[in-house]
Design a protein around this motif. Structure first.
Motif, PDB file in Angstrom:
ATOM      1  N   SER A 103      15.098   7.453  -3.915  1.00 34.82           N
ATOM      2  CA  SER A 103      14.091   8.379  -4.411  1.00 34.82           C
ATOM      3  C   SER A 103      13.648   8.072  -5.833  1.00 34.82           C
ATOM      4  O   SER A 103      12.720   8.680  -6.346  1.00 34.82           O
ATOM      5  CB  SER A 103      14.605   9.817  -4.324  1.00 34.82           C
ATOM      6  OG  SER A 103      15.742   9.993  -5.146  1.00 34.82           O
ATOM      7  N   TYR A 104      14.324   7.139  -6.503  1.00 30.29           N
ATOM      8  CA  TYR A 104      13.906   6.648  -7.816  1.00 30.29           C
ATOM      9  C   TYR A 104      14.514   5.276  -8.018  1.00 30.29           C
ATOM     10  O   TYR A 104      15.328   4.817  -7.199  1.00 30.29           O
ATOM     11  CB  TYR A 104      14.326   7.620  -8.927  1.00 30.29           C
ATOM     12  CG  TYR A 104      15.811   7.681  -9.209  1.00 30.29           C
ATOM     13  CD1 TYR A 104      16.388   6.982 -10.273  1.00 30.29           C
ATOM     14  CD2 TYR A 104      16.672   8.462  -8.421  1.00 30.29           C
ATOM     15  CE1 TYR A 104      17.751   7.055 -10.537  1.00 30.29           C
ATOM     16  CE2 TYR A 104      18.031   8.536  -8.678  1.00 30.29           C
ATOM     17  CZ  TYR A 104      18.562   7.829  -9.742  1.00 30.29           C
ATOM     18  OH  TYR A 104      19.911   7.892 -10.005  1.00 30.29           O
ATOM     19  N   LYS A 105      14.105   4.602  -9.068  1.00 29.02           N
ATOM     20  CA  LYS A 105      14.647   3.281  -9.374  1.00 29.02           C
ATOM     21  C   LYS A 105      15.474   3.356 -10.652  1.00 29.02           C
ATOM     22  O   LYS A 105      15.079   4.028 -11.607  1.00 29.02           O
ATOM     23  CB  LYS A 105      13.520   2.262  -9.535  1.00 29.02           C
ATOM     24  CG  LYS A 105      12.756   1.992  -8.237  1.00 29.02           C
ATOM     25  CD  LYS A 105      11.627   0.996  -8.457  1.00 29.02           C
ATOM     26  CE  LYS A 105      10.855   0.746  -7.159  1.00 29.02           C
ATOM     27  NZ  LYS A 105       9.713  -0.189  -7.380  1.00 29.02           N
ATOM     28  N   TYR A 284      13.103  12.972  -5.329  1.00 31.80           N
ATOM     29  CA  TYR A 284      14.244  12.689  -6.206  1.00 31.80           C
ATOM     30  C   TYR A 284      14.905  13.954  -6.740  1.00 31.80           C
ATOM     31  O   TYR A 284      16.094  13.945  -7.101  1.00 31.80           O
ATOM     32  CB  TYR A 284      13.799  11.813  -7.387  1.00 31.80           C
ATOM     33  CG  TYR A 284      13.333  12.575  -8.600  1.00 31.80           C
ATOM     34  CD1 TYR A 284      14.166  12.747  -9.706  1.00 31.80           C
ATOM     35  CD2 TYR A 284      12.064  13.151  -8.657  1.00 31.80           C
ATOM     36  CE1 TYR A 284      13.760  13.449 -10.828  1.00 31.80           C
ATOM     37  CE2 TYR A 284      11.646  13.851  -9.774  1.00 31.80           C
ATOM     38  CZ  TYR A 284      12.486  14.003 -10.856  1.00 31.80           C
ATOM     39  OH  TYR A 284      12.077  14.707 -11.956  1.00 31.80           O
ATOM     40  N   ASP A 301      15.972  12.783 -15.157  1.00 32.56           N
ATOM     41  CA  ASP A 301      14.836  12.863 -16.078  1.00 32.56           C
ATOM     42  C   ASP A 301      15.211  12.330 -17.456  1.00 32.56           C
ATOM     43  O   ASP A 301      14.391  11.682 -18.123  1.00 32.56           O
ATOM     44  CB  ASP A 301      14.343  14.307 -16.179  1.00 32.56           C
ATOM     45  CG  ASP A 301      13.590  14.757 -14.934  1.00 32.56           C
ATOM     46  OD1 ASP A 301      13.241  13.887 -14.116  1.00 32.56           O
ATOM     47  OD2 ASP A 301      13.359  15.970 -14.776  1.00 32.56           O
ATOM     48  N   CYS A 304      15.091   8.659 -17.283  1.00 28.25           N
ATOM     49  CA  CYS A 304      13.692   8.209 -17.334  1.00 28.25           C
ATOM     50  C   CYS A 304      13.177   8.210 -18.774  1.00 28.25           C
ATOM     51  O   CYS A 304      12.501   7.267 -19.213  1.00 28.25           O
ATOM     52  CB  CYS A 304      12.810   9.102 -16.463  1.00 28.25           C
ATOM     53  SG  CYS A 304      13.066   8.896 -14.681  1.00 28.25           S
ATOM     54  N   ALA A 309      15.525   4.702 -15.982  1.00 26.67           N
ATOM     55  CA  ALA A 309      15.115   5.017 -14.609  1.00 26.67           C
ATOM     56  C   ALA A 309      13.595   5.172 -14.580  1.00 26.67           C
ATOM     57  O   ALA A 309      12.963   5.417 -15.612  1.00 26.67           O
ATOM     58  CB  ALA A 309      15.797   6.291 -14.117  1.00 26.67           C
ATOM     59  N   LYS A 310      13.026   5.026 -13.390  1.00 22.48           N
ATOM     60  CA  LYS A 310      11.570   5.130 -13.264  1.00 22.48           C
ATOM     61  C   LYS A 310      11.202   5.366 -11.803  1.00 22.48           C
ATOM     62  O   LYS A 310      12.065   5.403 -10.917  1.00 22.48           O
ATOM     63  CB  LYS A 310      10.896   3.855 -13.765  1.00 22.48           C
ATOM     64  CG  LYS A 310      11.266   2.609 -12.965  1.00 22.48           C
ATOM     65  CD  LYS A 310      10.555   1.370 -13.507  1.00 22.48           C
ATOM     66  CE  LYS A 310      10.921   0.123 -12.694  1.00 22.48           C
ATOM     67  NZ  LYS A 310      10.200  -1.073 -13.192  1.00 22.48           N
ATOM     68  N   ASP A 311       9.908   5.534 -11.574  1.00 21.69           N
ATOM     69  CA  ASP A 311       9.345   5.664 -10.226  1.00 21.69           C
ATOM     70  C   ASP A 311      10.015   6.764  -9.415  1.00 21.69           C
ATOM     71  O   ASP A 311      10.409   6.553  -8.253  1.00 21.69           O
ATOM     72  CB  ASP A 311       9.440   4.337  -9.467  1.00 21.69           C
ATOM     73  CG  ASP A 311       8.626   3.230 -10.110  1.00 21.69           C
ATOM     74  OD1 ASP A 311       7.762   3.538 -10.955  1.00 21.69           O
ATOM     75  OD2 ASP A 311       8.853   2.050  -9.762  1.00 21.69           O
ATOM     76  N   CYS A 312      10.148   7.938 -10.007  1.00 26.98           N
ATOM     77  CA  CYS A 312      10.731   9.072  -9.295  1.00 26.98           C
ATOM     78  C   CYS A 312       9.730   9.609  -8.276  1.00 26.98           C
ATOM     79  O   CYS A 312       8.607   9.981  -8.632  1.00 26.98           O
ATOM     80  CB  CYS A 312      11.112  10.181 -10.274  1.00 26.98           C
ATOM     81  SG  CYS A 312      12.400   9.703 -11.448  1.00 26.98           S
ATOM     82  N   LYS A 313      10.129   9.662  -7.020  1.00 26.52           N
ATOM     83  CA  LYS A 313       9.240  10.146  -5.959  1.00 26.52           C
ATOM     84  C   LYS A 313       9.241  11.670  -5.937  1.00 26.52           C
ATOM     85  O   LYS A 313      10.286  12.299  -6.046  1.00 26.52           O
ATOM     86  CB  LYS A 313       9.679   9.595  -4.603  1.00 26.52           C
ATOM     87  CG  LYS A 313       9.554   8.084  -4.482  1.00 26.52           C
ATOM     88  CD  LYS A 313       9.984   7.626  -3.099  1.00 26.52           C
ATOM     89  CE  LYS A 313       9.754   6.127  -2.923  1.00 26.52           C
ATOM     90  NZ  LYS A 313      10.636   5.321  -3.792  1.00 26.52           N
ATOM     91  N   ARG A 314       8.055  12.243  -5.788  1.00 27.66           N
ATOM     92  CA  ARG A 314       7.889  13.697  -5.741  1.00 27.66           C
ATOM     93  C   ARG A 314       6.966  14.067  -4.597  1.00 27.66           C
ATOM     94  O   ARG A 314       6.071  13.307  -4.228  1.00 27.66           O
ATOM     95  CB  ARG A 314       7.259  14.197  -7.033  1.00 27.66           C
ATOM     96  CG  ARG A 314       8.131  14.772  -8.120  1.00 27.66           C
ATOM     97  CD  ARG A 314       9.244  15.660  -7.710  1.00 27.66           C
ATOM     98  NE  ARG A 314       9.230  16.937  -8.392  1.00 27.66           N
ATOM     99  CZ  ARG A 314       9.822  18.021  -7.944  1.00 27.66           C
ATOM    100  NH1 ARG A 314      10.418  18.013  -6.788  1.00 27.66           N
ATOM    101  NH2 ARG A 314       9.806  19.123  -8.636  1.00 27.66           N
TER     102      ARG A 314
END
Length: 335
Positions: A103-105, A284, A301, A304, A309-314
């Motif tokens: 759900s995130y990178k 995420y 968060d 991020c 971390a990045k690309d958190c899916k929502r």
């Protein structure tokens, strides 16, 4: 083409059985409504007596740890809480939201930290945890679900660890596409050295730190930040499989068992928004409410913000509202 690849292709061409899943999320963690349980008698339950004995001794040790709480220093109690949170994040932010659902990178340093935290939690290595969790989502509340809540609270909570897996769990787990896990060097390194990492992170570090830094007795240090903390993390995680599949409301999908359970949300640092999570497994935050009762989302968060971390899916808000109207039980409250 494997069964998983065929299913993924179909879900990219048509709307999935979950209704609102985008193509990138229609993967191994999306519910498969084509699975049918086999006719005939169920296979016999084979008790794993080693696990029964170990779990019994562990919980007896944890109860003794409760007895020792008044004799522990404030620093040791605080250290126990710190170890609880680190352990929890190894499951929630690591094995669950990052590796099971993608759900995130996460950057390499963060993945290393989460793998170490996961070893402190001692709930099987990341690869096995993520594989079983994807099977749980794909075949939820069926014979292929490792901790099928239809078999009762005790089975979903701890019983599934005390018996041999149902043959369908093993069969379906072998058919999953797990290349992302196999290609992750952090996951494979932890799997290779898992037993050693557990001894160090779950038992040695929690015990030695209070003894070495502020003179706590080894006895108290072992039973509190060691055994008691470990047992509490285990049961907090298990409540997601048991209580959050039985008690609570279902504002997003009344046709599935997972529920919204505030007690589980608090104890499992954000994982109790379970009706939402099973409806939108790729989100995420596992909740539409952001940081509310959700320490894990706060942590992600923060990562991020720090660039780790990045690309958190929502899930887009309009999709959440549409799902509430279409399949919710009418209990939804905004905010």
């Amino acid at each position: 083409m494997t069964e998983a690849e065929t299913l993924e292709k179909k879900k990219q061409q048509h709307k999935s059985s979950n209704g609102d899943l985008p193509p990138e999320a229609a993967r191994d963690d999306a519910f498969d409504n084509t699975y049918k349980e086999k006719d005939g008698p169920k296979p016999p339950r084979i008790i794993v007596w080693r696990n029964v004995i170990l779990m019994t001794l562990l919980h007896i040790g944890a109860l003794y740890g409760v007895y020792l709480i008044p004799s522990a220093s404030a620093a040791t109690l605080l250290w126990s809480v710190v170890c609880f949170v680190i352990s929890g994040l190894g499951i929630t932010a690591g094995a669950h939201r990052l590796w099971s659902h993608r759900s995130y990178k996460a950057s390499l340093p963060l993945r290393i930290f989460l793998s170490v935290a996961n070893s402190m939690a001692f709930q099987n290595d990341i690869f096995e945890w993520a594989r079983d969790h994807r099977v749980h989502h794909k075949y939820s509340e069926t014979d292929a679900d490792p901790h099928n809540a239809v078999r009762g609270f005790f089975f979903a909570h701890i019983g599934w660890l005390l018996v041999r897996k149902h043959p369908d769990v093993i069969e379906k787990g072998r058919k999953l596409e797990l290349k992302d896990l196999l290609n992750d060097k952090v996951v494979m390194f932890q799997r290779k050295y898992y037993k050693l990492s557990v001894l160090i992170m779950c038992f040695f570090i929690p015990t030695i730190v209070p003894w070495y830094l502020w003179g706590e007795s080894l006895w108290v240090a072992y039973f509190l930040p060691g055994l008691l903390r470990y047992t509490l993390v285990l049961n907090a995680s298990w409540l997601v499989n048991s209580a959050a599949h039985m008690w609570g409301n279902r504002p997003y999908d009344k046709h599935i068992n997972p529920r919204e359970n505030k007690f589980v949300t608090f104890s499992a640092i954000g994982e109790g928004f379970h009706n939402y999570h099973h409806t939108f497994p790729y989100d995420y935050a596992t909740s539409e409410y952001g940081w509310k009762l959700n320490l894990t989302t706060c942590f992600i968060d923060l990562m991020c913000f720090l660039g780790l971390a990045k690309d958190c899916k929502r899930v887009p808000h309009e999709l959440v509202l549409a799902r509430i109207q279409r399949t919710g039980d009418g209990s939804h409250r905004s905010g």
